[in-house]
Design a protein around this motif. Sequence first.
Motif, short mmCIF file in Angstrom:
data_model
loop_
_atom_site.label_atom_id
_atom_site.label_comp_id
_atom_site.label_asym_id
_atom_site.label_seq_id
_atom_site.Cartn_x
_atom_site.Cartn_y
_atom_site.Cartn_z
N UNK A 27 0.85 -1.19 0.00
CA UNK A 27 0.00 0.00 0.00
C UNK A 27 0.89 1.24 0.00
N UNK A 28 0.37 2.33 -0.55
CA UNK A 28 1.12 3.60 -0.45
C UNK A 28 1.29 4.01 1.00
N UNK A 29 0.43 3.48 1.89
CA UNK A 29 0.53 3.81 3.31
C UNK A 29 1.78 3.19 3.94
N UNK B 249 0.95 4.83 10.85
CA UNK B 249 -0.03 3.87 11.39
C UNK B 249 0.59 2.48 11.49
N UNK B 250 0.03 1.67 12.38
CA UNK B 250 0.50 0.29 12.51
C UNK B 250 0.20 -0.50 11.23
N UNK B 251 -0.87 -0.13 10.53
CA UNK B 251 -1.17 -0.76 9.24
C UNK B 251 0.00 -0.54 8.28
N UNK B 252 0.40 0.72 8.11
CA UNK B 252 1.51 1.03 7.21
C UNK B 252 2.81 0.37 7.66
N UNK C 210 17.70 -15.74 -10.37
CA UNK C 210 17.59 -15.11 -11.70
C UNK C 210 16.34 -15.56 -12.46
N UNK C 211 15.84 -16.73 -12.14
CA UNK C 211 14.67 -17.24 -12.87
C UNK C 211 13.35 -16.81 -12.23
N UNK C 212 13.41 -15.92 -11.23
CA UNK C 212 12.20 -15.47 -10.56
C UNK C 212 12.05 -13.95 -10.66
N UNK C 213 10.78 -13.51 -10.55
CA UNK C 213 10.48 -12.07 -10.52
C UNK C 213 9.60 -11.77 -9.32
N UNK C 214 9.89 -10.67 -8.65
CA UNK C 214 9.18 -10.31 -7.42
C UNK C 214 8.75 -8.85 -7.51
N UNK C 215 7.45 -8.61 -7.36
CA UNK C 215 6.90 -7.25 -7.47
C UNK C 215 6.19 -6.87 -6.19
N UNK C 216 6.55 -5.72 -5.65
CA UNK C 216 5.84 -5.13 -4.52
C UNK C 216 5.02 -3.97 -5.07
N UNK C 217 3.70 -4.09 -5.00
CA UNK C 217 2.82 -3.05 -5.54
C UNK C 217 2.27 -2.21 -4.40
N UNK C 218 2.33 -0.90 -4.57
CA UNK C 218 1.77 0.03 -3.59
C UNK C 218 0.64 0.83 -4.25
N UNK C 219 -0.57 0.29 -4.24
CA UNK C 219 -1.69 1.04 -4.81
C UNK C 219 -2.16 2.15 -3.87
#
Length: 305
Positions: A103-105, A125-128, A145-154
Amino acid sequence: MNLNIITGNKGFVGLNLINYLNHYGKSTIGVSRTPVLDELSYKDLNIEKLNKSKSLIHLAGKAHDLKKTSEDSAYFEVNTELTKKLFDQFLESTCEVFIYMSSVKAAADEVEGILTEEVTPSPVTVYGKSKLAAENYILSKDIPKNKRVYILRPCMIHGPNNKGNLNLLYNFVSKGVPYLFGIYENKRSFVSVENLCFIINELLENANIASGIYHIADDEAISTNQLVEIIGKTISKPAKIWNTPKLIVNFLAKIGDILPIPINSERLQKLTENYEVSNKKIKEVIQKNLPLSAEKGIQKTIASF
């Protein structure tokens, strides 16, 4: 290996994402605390299951509790510890893609200027904090190298049949109640669930997109005054926007902190604060236009109420 495992599949984003991916020919299976037919429980989700899957999309989490009744430990148990466990399983498996819905938080509760991925996170916040702790754990690991990891902050997600924070404004306009805070000038970013699902689908399909943190928002930030006008236009009711002096508005908000009226200090801040999020990084790697403009997305949401 076209199977995509999705936690939090019964939530608003999960339901939309499964429909979206199925529409584009991708197989999905949900993971739930209370599984029904064709779903997995968290106990059943293991390395063997992940070995047969292309992606693990981790949407499940404890949302920000506006009523402030939740224990701090509950956030870390769900948002941090569960994520750590699932990510460890992913790393041990042959599954290729891990997408974590943060999250953007996790980055900031208040924004000066425009929020980008370069910001030094400072959640209040404790959530963030629980979301950021999960991010930091993911980032602390070496990614094969054979893996991709994405952290999305909507930023704030909305869509048909999910009113979210738009509900209060919708009630103002639909009941003909004047919006009193026209004097405040602000810009806020939103993201329609359709644009979010589009981005996740692109991440699954494009192996050239580098692992990392990506902020997710519609292309345009809009003011709350614009939002009120869009709602009025969508439901064919003229929006009444009044430029009430801030002194009077603040007085009303203080009353709302004590008495149950529609406005209080927290709601006033939510309605009038600036929270602009840049989607430049994700747009540059996808190299495609988002399906919906901010206005079109909000119109679709409001039309469903």
